[in-house]
Design an enzyme around this catalytic site. Structure first.
Site, PDB file in Angstrom:
ATOM      1  CE  LYS A 114      12.444  54.573  66.957  1.00  0.00           C
ATOM      2  NZ  LYS A 114      10.834  54.734  66.708  1.00  0.00           N
ATOM      3  CG  ASP A 149       3.917  52.123  70.250  1.00  0.00           C
ATOM      4  OD1 ASP A 149       4.102  53.235  70.582  1.00  0.00           O
ATOM      5  OD2 ASP A 149       4.363  51.582  69.176  1.00  0.00           O
ATOM      6  CD1 TRP A 151       8.163  58.863  72.011  1.00  0.00           C
ATOM      7  CD2 TRP A 151       6.084  58.363  70.838  1.00  0.00           C
ATOM      8  NE1 TRP A 151       7.986  59.328  70.737  1.00  0.00           N
ATOM      9  CE2 TRP A 151       7.031  59.033  69.910  1.00  0.00           C
ATOM     10  CE3 TRP A 151       5.011  57.682  70.639  1.00  0.00           C
ATOM     11  CZ2 TRP A 151       6.594  59.418  68.531  1.00  0.00           C
ATOM     12  CZ3 TRP A 151       4.651  57.988  68.978  1.00  0.00           C
ATOM     13  CH2 TRP A 151       5.628  58.562  68.164  1.00  0.00           C
TER      14      TRP A 151
HETATM   15  C1  LIG Z   1       7.169  53.980  71.737  1.00  0.00           C
HETATM   16  C2  LIG Z   1       7.133  54.572  70.242  1.00  0.00           C
HETATM   17  N1  LIG Z   1       6.182  54.284  69.483  1.00  0.00           N
HETATM   18  C3  LIG Z   1       6.152  54.714  68.237  1.00  0.00           C
HETATM   19  C4  LIG Z   1       7.319  55.846  68.041  1.00  0.00           C
HETATM   20  C5  LIG Z   1       7.261  56.142  66.303  1.00  0.00           C
HETATM   21  O1  LIG Z   1       8.320  55.913  65.604  1.00  0.00           O
HETATM   22  P1  LIG Z   1       8.089  56.001  64.028  1.00  0.00           P
HETATM   23  O2  LIG Z   1       7.957  54.560  63.407  1.00  0.00           O
HETATM   24  O3  LIG Z   1       9.279  56.884  63.625  1.00  0.00           O
HETATM   25  O4  LIG Z   1       6.847  57.049  63.722  1.00  0.00           O
HETATM   26  C6  LIG Z   1       8.570  55.621  68.714  1.00  0.00           C
HETATM   27  C7  LIG Z   1       9.668  56.524  68.157  1.00  0.00           C
HETATM   28  N2  LIG Z   1      10.179  57.400  69.127  1.00  0.00           N
HETATM   29  C8  LIG Z   1      11.684  57.823  69.020  1.00  0.00           C
HETATM   30  C9  LIG Z   1      12.000  58.417  67.778  1.00  0.00           C
HETATM   31  C10 LIG Z   1      11.666  60.069  67.566  1.00  0.00           C
HETATM   32  C11 LIG Z   1      10.182  60.441  68.050  1.00  0.00           C
HETATM   33  O5  LIG Z   1       9.806  60.542  69.001  1.00  0.00           O
HETATM   34  O6  LIG Z   1       9.489  60.206  66.933  1.00  0.00           O
HETATM   35  C12 LIG Z   1      12.029  58.547  70.379  1.00  0.00           C
HETATM   36  O7  LIG Z   1      11.286  58.525  71.340  1.00  0.00           O
HETATM   37  O8  LIG Z   1      13.206  59.060  70.326  1.00  0.00           O
HETATM   38  C13 LIG Z   1       8.307  55.240  69.832  1.00  0.00           C
HETATM   39  O9  LIG Z   1       9.502  55.372  70.818  1.00  0.00           O
END
Ligand SMILES: Cc1[nH+]cc(COP(=O)(O)O)c(CN[C@@H](CCC(=O)O)C(=O)O)c1O
Length: 401
Positions: free
Chosen positions: A250, A214, A133
């Site tokens: 998500k 993660d 990511w």
């Molecule tokens: C692997 C991973 N870890 C952590 C997160 C963090 O999510 P959050 O709970 O909202 O802090 C995300 C979101 N990544 C998707 C959402 C947009 C972003 O980059 O942020 C993505 O890769 O599209 C991941 O894909």
């Protein structure tokens, strides 16, 4: 002139910037396959029914106030989040060896964990998968850790480079931190098999590496909350330490509520309580205490048997829709006779397909077909619907012929 006169204009974020570009496009056929956010068959964001039910209960509860939460967050939420990822029967939970703090979604959980490790752990190298990511290296660097890469994806097979992974983790210094995607690897959609996870666990334990999970997609990869947590649970079952960052963005559709948790599994209850006390010293000067609304929604759902079951049904429906988008895109490319082997589209799991398209092909698809996706060729399958699959398939076909 302004004291900020010589501030440079920063580039847009590689992932979130795709939505900025999408919003600027006036084309009626534009398609946003960038950000990993679920969309319905009608292409709309989804608020889960069970979330709306939980919010109704909260709004109608006269006893609810808007006081500060403790630095560690909503206690119910923390206990229920630990149970969700480690399992209700987890020995670590029963022996009180888990320190859990509510953080600002997955990103905040990763950051608090990284700041804690930078301050209290003897190694600051953190091995992250190649690719991973996009925000991972920045979160860890800003926290004072130094990211290193371990081989993960094999572009030839479009699968896992398992030998490379084992070699790179074998040559990591003992005690190094290892970041592991619990399931639905972002951006590749490639996960180790159960057997491969066991080999990874043995290697990590034999070298005394520190696993940091993660978990941003629990339930989204397979549709099963338990199946998607198996990688984490085999590590906790061996009695060793690990960190786990959880996000409800998500799997509960709480993107903008910023709901997550960081858990640190320790060897004894006494260590866990000291770890929790030090986590409070990281959080207090960062944001003091976390937001109450999203965590209350999650706790309301997780503590009620019926609402939990309703959530699992809605979660499976989201996972199943994404899987059907995979099959429809694969079929559409086959029907067009699009050159190349596209079977990875149906083999990969979770929200994303790592198409293998290069930056020029991506730029072409954006320019000529108004398809918005990240420049590394990742597409969010959740952004597709039966109506828009043909448009994407036309764009891919044109890009590769
Ligand atoms: C692997 C991973 N870890 C952590 C997160 C963090 O999510 P959050 O709970 O909202 O802090 C995300 C979101 N990544 C998707 C959402 C947009 C972003 O980059 O942020 C993505 O890769 O599209 C991941 O894909």
């Amino acid at each position: 002139d302004s004291v900020f006169a010589n501030i440079a204009k920063a580039p847009e974020d590689p992932i979130l910037g795709v939505t900025v570009a999408y919003n600027k496009d006036s084309s009626p056929i534009k398609l946003n396959l960038g950000v990993g956010a679920y969309r319905t068959e009608e292409g709309k964001p989804l608020v889960l029914n069970v979330v709306r039910r939980a919010e109704q209960l909260l709004v109608n509860d006269p006893s609810r106030v808007k006081e500060y939460l403790p630095i560690t967050g909503l206690a119910d939420f923390n206990k229920l989040s630990a149970k969700l990822i480690f399992g209700a029967d987890s020995p670590a939970i029963q022996e009180n060896r888990v320190a859990t703090v509510q953080c600002l979604s997955g990103t905040g959980s990763l950051r608090v964990g990284a700041e804690f490790l930078a301050k209290h752990y003897h190694q600051n190298s953190i091995y992250i998968p190649q690719p991973t990511w996009g925000n991972h290296p920045k979160v860890f660097t800003m926290a004072g850790l130094s990211p290193k890469y371990y081989r993960y994806y094999d572009p030839e097979t479009r699968g896992l480079n398992f030998q490379g992974l084992l070699e790179d983790l074998s040559s990591a210094p003992s005690g190094a931190i290892v970041l592991l995607h619990a399931c639905a690897h972002n951006p590749t959609g490639v996960d180790p098999t159960v057997e491969q996870w066991e080999q990874i666990r043995q290697l990590i334990r034999s070298k005394g590496l520190l696993p940091f999970f993660d978990s941003a997609y629990q339930g989204f990869a397979s549709g099963s909350l338990d199946a998607d947590a198996q990688s984490v649970r085999i590590f906790v079952a061996d009695g060793g330490e690990c960190l786990a960052a959880q996000s409800y963005a998500k799997n509960m559709g709480l993107y903008g509520e910023r709901v997550g948790a960081l858990s640190i599994v320790c060897r004894t209850a006494d260590v866990a309580s000291r770890v929790e006390s030090q986590l409070k010293l990281v959080i207090r000067p960062m944001y003091s205490n976390p937001p109450i609304h999203g965590a209350s929604i999650v706790a309301t759902i997780l503590k009620d048997r019926d609402m939990y079951n309703e959530w699992t049904i809605e979660l499976k429906a989201m996972a199943d829709r994404i899987i059907s988008m995979r099959q429809q895109l694969f079929d559409a490319l086959r029907d067009r006779g699009t050159p190349g082997d596209w079977s990875h589209i149906i083999k990969q799991i979770g929200m994303f397909t790592f198409t293998g398209l290069n930056t020029e092909q991506v730029a072409f698809m954006t320019k000529e077909y108004h398809i918005y996706m990240t420049s590394d060729g990742r597409i969010s399958m959740a952004g597709l619907s039966s109506r828009t699959v043909p448009h994407l398939a036309d764009a891919i076909h044109a890009a590769v012929t």
